[in-house]
Design a protein around this motif. Sequence first.
Motif, mmCIF file in Angstrom:
data_model
loop_
_atom_site.group_PDB
_atom_site.id
_atom_site.type_symbol
_atom_site.label_atom_id
_atom_site.label_comp_id
_atom_site.label_asym_id
_atom_site.label_seq_id
_atom_site.Cartn_x
_atom_site.Cartn_y
_atom_site.Cartn_z
ATOM 1 N N PHE A 130 7.328 -55.404 -44.780
ATOM 2 C CA PHE A 130 8.543 -55.033 -45.507
ATOM 3 C C PHE A 130 9.081 -53.702 -44.994
ATOM 4 O O PHE A 130 10.279 -53.564 -44.698
ATOM 5 N N ILE A 131 8.204 -52.715 -44.847
ATOM 6 C CA ILE A 131 8.606 -51.388 -44.372
ATOM 7 C C ILE A 131 9.160 -51.461 -42.949
ATOM 8 O O ILE A 131 10.229 -50.913 -42.652
ATOM 9 N N LEU A 132 8.451 -52.156 -42.054
ATOM 10 C CA LEU A 132 8.905 -52.269 -40.668
ATOM 11 C C LEU A 132 10.220 -53.037 -40.574
ATOM 12 O O LEU A 132 11.118 -52.654 -39.811
ATOM 13 N N ASN A 133 10.346 -54.132 -41.337
ATOM 14 C CA ASN A 133 11.597 -54.898 -41.361
ATOM 15 C C ASN A 133 12.746 -54.025 -41.854
ATOM 16 O O ASN A 133 13.849 -54.053 -41.305
ATOM 17 N N MET A 134 12.485 -53.235 -42.889
ATOM 18 C CA MET A 134 13.502 -52.362 -43.472
ATOM 19 C C MET A 134 13.961 -51.307 -42.464
ATOM 20 O O MET A 134 15.164 -51.092 -42.282
ATOM 21 N N PHE A 135 13.009 -50.659 -41.793
ATOM 22 C CA PHE A 135 13.373 -49.659 -40.783
ATOM 23 C C PHE A 135 14.173 -50.287 -39.647
ATOM 24 O O PHE A 135 15.149 -49.703 -39.170
ATOM 25 N N GLY A 136 13.759 -51.471 -39.218
ATOM 26 C CA GLY A 136 14.504 -52.170 -38.169
ATOM 27 C C GLY A 136 15.935 -52.460 -38.593
ATOM 28 O O GLY A 136 16.886 -52.231 -37.835
ATOM 29 N N ALA A 137 16.097 -52.957 -39.818
ATOM 30 C CA ALA A 137 17.438 -53.255 -40.334
ATOM 31 C C ALA A 137 18.280 -51.989 -40.438
ATOM 32 O O ALA A 137 19.478 -51.995 -40.112
ATOM 33 N N LEU A 138 17.660 -50.884 -40.866
ATOM 34 C CA LEU A 138 18.397 -49.622 -40.982
ATOM 35 C C LEU A 138 18.821 -49.091 -39.608
ATOM 36 O O LEU A 138 19.916 -48.534 -39.461
ATOM 37 N N ILE A 139 17.975 -49.275 -38.601
ATOM 38 C CA ILE A 139 18.358 -48.890 -37.233
ATOM 39 C C ILE A 139 19.540 -49.750 -36.778
ATOM 40 O O ILE A 139 20.496 -49.258 -36.184
ATOM 41 N N GLY A 140 19.470 -51.046 -37.061
ATOM 42 C CA GLY A 140 20.594 -51.935 -36.739
ATOM 43 C C GLY A 140 21.870 -51.500 -37.437
ATOM 44 O O GLY A 140 22.950 -51.501 -36.836
ATOM 45 N N PHE A 141 21.749 -51.110 -38.697
ATOM 46 C CA PHE A 141 22.910 -50.623 -39.442
ATOM 47 C C PHE A 141 23.449 -49.343 -38.807
ATOM 48 O O PHE A 141 24.667 -49.160 -38.710
ATOM 49 N N GLY A 142 22.549 -48.478 -38.359
ATOM 50 C CA GLY A 142 22.969 -47.259 -37.660
ATOM 51 C C GLY A 142 23.731 -47.580 -36.389
ATOM 52 O O GLY A 142 24.746 -46.936 -36.068
ATOM 53 N N ILE A 143 23.271 -48.586 -35.664
ATOM 54 C CA ILE A 143 23.982 -49.034 -34.453
ATOM 55 C C ILE A 143 25.359 -49.558 -34.849
ATOM 56 O O ILE A 143 26.361 -49.262 -34.195
ATOM 57 N N TRP A 144 25.416 -50.334 -35.927
ATOM 58 C CA TRP A 144 26.685 -50.869 -36.420
ATOM 59 C C TRP A 144 27.679 -49.747 -36.726
ATOM 60 O O TRP A 144 28.869 -49.875 -36.467
ATOM 61 N N LYS A 145 27.210 -48.640 -37.268
ATOM 62 C CA LYS A 145 28.088 -47.556 -37.696
ATOM 63 C C LYS A 145 28.587 -46.680 -36.541
ATOM 64 O O LYS A 145 29.493 -45.868 -36.738
ATOM 65 N N VAL A 146 28.033 -46.840 -35.345
ATOM 66 C CA VAL A 146 28.494 -46.067 -34.189
ATOM 67 C C VAL A 146 29.950 -46.461 -33.894
ATOM 68 O O VAL A 146 30.286 -47.645 -33.849
ATOM 69 N N LYS A 147 30.778 -45.484 -33.712
ATOM 70 C CA LYS A 147 32.223 -45.726 -33.547
ATOM 71 C C LYS A 147 32.550 -46.688 -32.398
ATOM 72 O O LYS A 147 33.434 -47.514 -32.522
#
Length: 154
Positions: A130-147
Amino acid sequence: MKRFIKIVLSISFIFYLLALVVLLFLGTRGYVWTDLTLTEYIKRSSNFVPLKTISTYIKAIFSGSMNMDIPIKNLVGNFIMFLPMGIYLPYFIKRINKVSVFSIAIIILLFVIEVIQLVTKRGSFDIDDFILNMFGALIGFGIWKVKVVQKLLK
């Protein structure tokens, strides 16, 4: 061009979801306790102690006490598995554009997946997954937010 990107993302999202279903529910998971009651199965196949599995795998990597494929596949695989979700969810569901809303959505999704794995005896409930999946998803979200990504995909 925007239409083409939307079509490519839609098709790749479908394939991603199919791959997740296969990995999470249809593949062989190595659990042979299918003859146990659900309660016994949950007791034997669950980890509710944060960082227990992660620390075991990290120790195994440094000590060489385990085949390296096992910890690497588990740590990196669980991290990478939901990284694309950090891009797909906010792309397809416009309301999921803040980290707080995204985090709640992913927590619910991951919890549902972990519970389904337990109830169907197709996997385990591991808080470390759960923790690793969550961190991965948050990194993906961070990539999404890059202009640059926003400009390309919107």
